[in-house]
Design a protein around this motif. Structure first.
Motif, PDB file in Angstrom:
ATOM      1  N   GLN A  31       0.817  -1.211   0.000  1.00 17.68           N
ATOM      2  CA  GLN A  31       0.000   0.000   0.000  1.00 17.68           C
ATOM      3  C   GLN A  31       0.861   1.276   0.000  1.00 17.68           C
ATOM      4  N   GLU A  32       2.178   1.112  -0.089  1.00 13.52           N
ATOM      5  CA  GLU A  32       3.119   2.242  -0.112  1.00 13.52           C
ATOM      6  C   GLU A  32       3.002   3.085   1.166  1.00 13.52           C
ATOM      7  N   ILE A  33       2.710   2.426   2.281  1.00 17.40           N
ATOM      8  CA  ILE A  33       2.566   3.109   3.572  1.00 17.40           C
ATOM      9  C   ILE A  33       3.936   3.532   4.076  1.00 17.40           C
ATOM     10  N   GLU A  34       4.032   4.759   4.562  1.00 22.02           N
ATOM     11  CA  GLU A  34       5.305   5.297   5.037  1.00 22.02           C
ATOM     12  C   GLU A  34       5.313   5.555   6.539  1.00 22.02           C
ATOM     13  N   LYS A  35       4.192   5.310   7.201  1.00 23.23           N
ATOM     14  CA  LYS A  35       4.161   5.479   8.648  1.00 23.23           C
ATOM     15  C   LYS A  35       3.117   4.547   9.245  1.00 23.23           C
ATOM     16  N   LEU A  36       3.502   3.868  10.328  1.00 18.70           N
ATOM     17  CA  LEU A  36       2.620   2.931  11.011  1.00 18.70           C
ATOM     18  C   LEU A  36       1.920   3.661  12.156  1.00 18.70           C
ATOM     19  N   GLU A  37       0.585   3.803  12.049  1.00 19.79           N
ATOM     20  CA  GLU A  37      -0.153   4.577  13.051  1.00 19.79           C
ATOM     21  C   GLU A  37      -1.623   4.169  13.073  1.00 19.79           C
ATOM     22  N   TYR A  38      -2.298   4.566  14.165  1.00 20.96           N
ATOM     23  CA  TYR A  38      -3.755   4.456  14.364  1.00 20.96           C
ATOM     24  C   TYR A  38      -4.272   3.040  14.600  1.00 20.96           C
ATOM     25  N   LEU A  39      -3.558   2.000  14.184  1.00 20.21           N
ATOM     26  CA  LEU A  39      -4.086   0.647  14.316  1.00 20.21           C
ATOM     27  C   LEU A  39      -4.277   0.244  15.772  1.00 20.21           C
ATOM     28  N   ASP A  40      -3.419   0.734  16.666  1.00 25.43           N
ATOM     29  CA  ASP A  40      -3.551   0.379  18.078  1.00 25.43           C
ATOM     30  C   ASP A  40      -4.751   1.064  18.731  1.00 25.43           C
ATOM     31  N   LYS A  41      -5.343   2.040  18.047  1.00 28.84           N
ATOM     32  CA  LYS A  41      -6.527   2.719  18.570  1.00 28.84           C
ATOM     33  C   LYS A  41      -7.808   2.189  17.937  1.00 28.84           C
ATOM     34  N   TRP A  42      -7.754   1.850  16.664  1.00 31.08           N
ATOM     35  CA  TRP A  42      -8.951   1.425  15.936  1.00 31.08           C
ATOM     36  C   TRP A  42      -9.201  -0.075  16.046  1.00 31.08           C
ATOM     37  N   CYS A  43      -8.133  -0.868  16.080  1.00 30.12           N
ATOM     38  CA  CYS A  43      -8.275  -2.332  16.000  1.00 30.12           C
ATOM     39  C   CYS A  43      -7.569  -2.980  17.195  1.00 30.12           C
ATOM     40  N   ARG A  44      -8.146  -2.864  18.350  1.00 32.40           N
ATOM     41  CA  ARG A  44      -7.525  -3.389  19.567  1.00 32.40           C
ATOM     42  C   ARG A  44      -7.514  -4.921  19.612  1.00 32.40           C
ATOM     43  N   ASP A  45      -8.380  -5.576  18.841  1.00 27.48           N
ATOM     44  CA  ASP A  45      -8.481  -7.035  18.888  1.00 27.48           C
ATOM     45  C   ASP A  45      -7.675  -7.726  17.804  1.00 27.48           C
ATOM     46  N   LEU A  46      -6.786  -7.016  17.150  1.00 23.92           N
ATOM     47  CA  LEU A  46      -6.000  -7.610  16.064  1.00 23.92           C
ATOM     48  C   LEU A  46      -5.139  -8.769  16.565  1.00 23.92           C
ATOM     49  N   LYS A  47      -5.167  -9.857  15.797  1.00 25.88           N
ATOM     50  CA  LYS A  47      -4.314 -11.002  16.090  1.00 25.88           C
ATOM     51  C   LYS A  47      -3.274 -11.224  15.001  1.00 25.88           C
ATOM     52  N   ILE A  48      -3.632 -10.884  13.755  1.00 25.83           N
ATOM     53  CA  ILE A  48      -2.721 -11.061  12.619  1.00 25.83           C
ATOM     54  C   ILE A  48      -2.667  -9.755  11.838  1.00 25.83           C
ATOM     55  N   LEU A  49      -1.463  -9.256  11.602  1.00 28.65           N
ATOM     56  CA  LEU A  49      -1.283  -7.973  10.907  1.00 28.65           C
ATOM     57  C   LEU A  49      -0.220  -8.137   9.829  1.00 28.65           C
TER      58      LEU A  49
END
Length: 432
Positions: A31-49
């Protein structure tokens, strides 16, 4: 810079009905992402990333993912392992083909007591002497390193030589950090040179190099940035050849520079190849002879039925799902019907050129006529049109009786045929 947005996460969460708060697995690779952010706030139940094949330079904003079990950050620009202490259930970590040179940073993974698999293949630290022994001795909970199982004898031997191996790793790490500092300086120098070369090309194209163009340069100063951005996207074969033939080391800076250069060229080609918007010619709806044509611009399915019993025409038109009725404009005339869909040039013309004198306008036509204040009647010239009077084809039988009970044979006037051998027997009941 491409960042993680809520819209992107929802689009990648189709398997979970686009709900992100209960999401357990998500794939954000390529996805050409250049910064890792927001996932810890939106998806607290993530098991696989999955975040492989992006441009992420740093591990961050994942420490609150307590249920995370598998994190894939392969093919990124990460140089250091950090900020994973909060991932208490982390079992598998993939950092293949990154730029991790600070091997001592793996000591932060000691707090991930459930970590069983670690992948560091393709990182500069794997070329250090004693790399595997250092990792095996540092992380006691590991079962597999780079897809190879850690034997009990291998761990015992690594622990015995740990002080010597650790000292060697520190020395090699310092040498690598000095090398990286030089690479960063070289990358900054190349970036400035390329920027200056671009600006000179832009000035040459705009005619700013001549002595008489100084006044023009001042006049266009306010528009300079916009014009430069436009000219920078123009494809230059010489610059393209120089960029790809110039030898450069494989570093996070060169990888990011290559990505941005390709993106820049792609945008330039799109701008050059983009066809000019031409105004669409409106279709001919009425000919010079005032003949109305059948037109279906939006290509919608429809049917037109002639209801002779109720003396009306029925138009059944299939429109787009969830389309508001305010976006439909229907114009009913005596010879045609016009339907305008979504306020655009999408029209349906249903022509009826020949109308019988016995057909009356429908209720909708009469309502439109009342609104206009005057009633328009259809006039037909009998010299041009001749229609048979279908009402007199079959004449109605004149009934004398008043129903099935009172119908008597003697009251119905019928001509009976007299046959020579016919005998009227009163004992035989009538057939009718």
């Amino acid at each position: 810079m491409v960042r993680i947005t809520e819209d992107l996460v929802r689009r990648r969460a189709e398997h979970n009905n686009c709900e992100i708060f209960s999401l357990e697995e998500i794939s954000l690779h390529q996805q050409e992402i250049e910064k890792l952010e927001y996932l810890d706030k939106w998806c607290r139940d993530l098991k696989i990333l999955y975040l492989q094949n992006n441009l992420i330079p740093k591990i961050e904003n994942v420490g609150k993912l307590k249920k995370l079990e598998y994190l894939n950050l392969a093919l990124n620009n990460i140089e250091k392992i950090e900020n994973l202490e909060g991932c208490e259930d982390l079992k598998k970590l993939d950092l293949t083909a990154n730029f991790i040179g600070e091997l001592s940073s793996i000591e932060t993974l000691k707090y991930n007591i459930h970590l069983k698999e670690l992948f560091l293949v393709g990182n500069p630290c794997t070329e250090f002497q004693g790399y595997r022994q250092f990792v095996v001795a540092t992380l006691h909970q590991l079962k597999y390193l780079d897809s190879k199982e850690i034997e009990r004898s291998e761990r015992i031997q690594a622990l015995q030589n740990y002080p010597e191996v650790k000292q060697k790793i520190k020395e090699q790490e310092q040498s690598y950090l000095l090398k990286r500092a030089k690479e960063k300086e070289e990358a900054q120098r190349r970036m400035h040179e390329r920027k200056d070369r671009k600006e000179k090309q832009v000035e040459a194209k705009l005619g700013f190099d001549s002595p008489g163009s100084l006044q023009d340069k001042e006049n266009h100063q306010s528009e300079g940035e916009t014009e430069k951005e436009t000219w920078r996207t123009v494809e230059d074969d010489e610059e393209d050849r120089r960029f790809w033939e110039e030898p450069t080391p494989y570093t996070p800076e060169s990888r990011l520079e290559t990505h941005r250069y390709i993106e820049e060229k792609r945008k330039a080609k799109d701008n050059i190849r983009e066809p000019k918007k031409r105004e669409k010619l409106l279709p001919t709806l009425v000919t010079a002879e005032e003949k109305v044509l059948n037109v279906n611009m939006p290509k919608l399915h429809f049917s037109l039925k002639d209801d002779e019993e109720n003396n009306q025409f029925i138009l059944d038109l299939s429109v787009y799902r969830h389309l508001d009725t305010s976006l439909l404009d229907v114009d009913v005339q005596t010879t045609y019907i016009r339907v305008l869909v979504k306020g655009k040039a999408k029209e349906i013309i249903l022509a009826k050129q020949k109308l019988s004198t016995s057909i009356k306008p429908s209720d909708t036509m009469q309502k439109n006529a009342r609104r206009s204040g005057q009633v328009e009647k259809l006039e037909v010239d009998p010299s041009k049109y001749s229609f048979p009077d279908v009402t007199k084809i079959i004449q109605e039988k004149e009934r004398i009786g008043q129903g099935p009970i009172r119908l008597q044979a003697e009251k119905i006037s019928e001509t009976k045929k007299n046959y020579i051998d016919f005998e009227d027997n009163e004992d035989v009941p009538p057939l009718i």
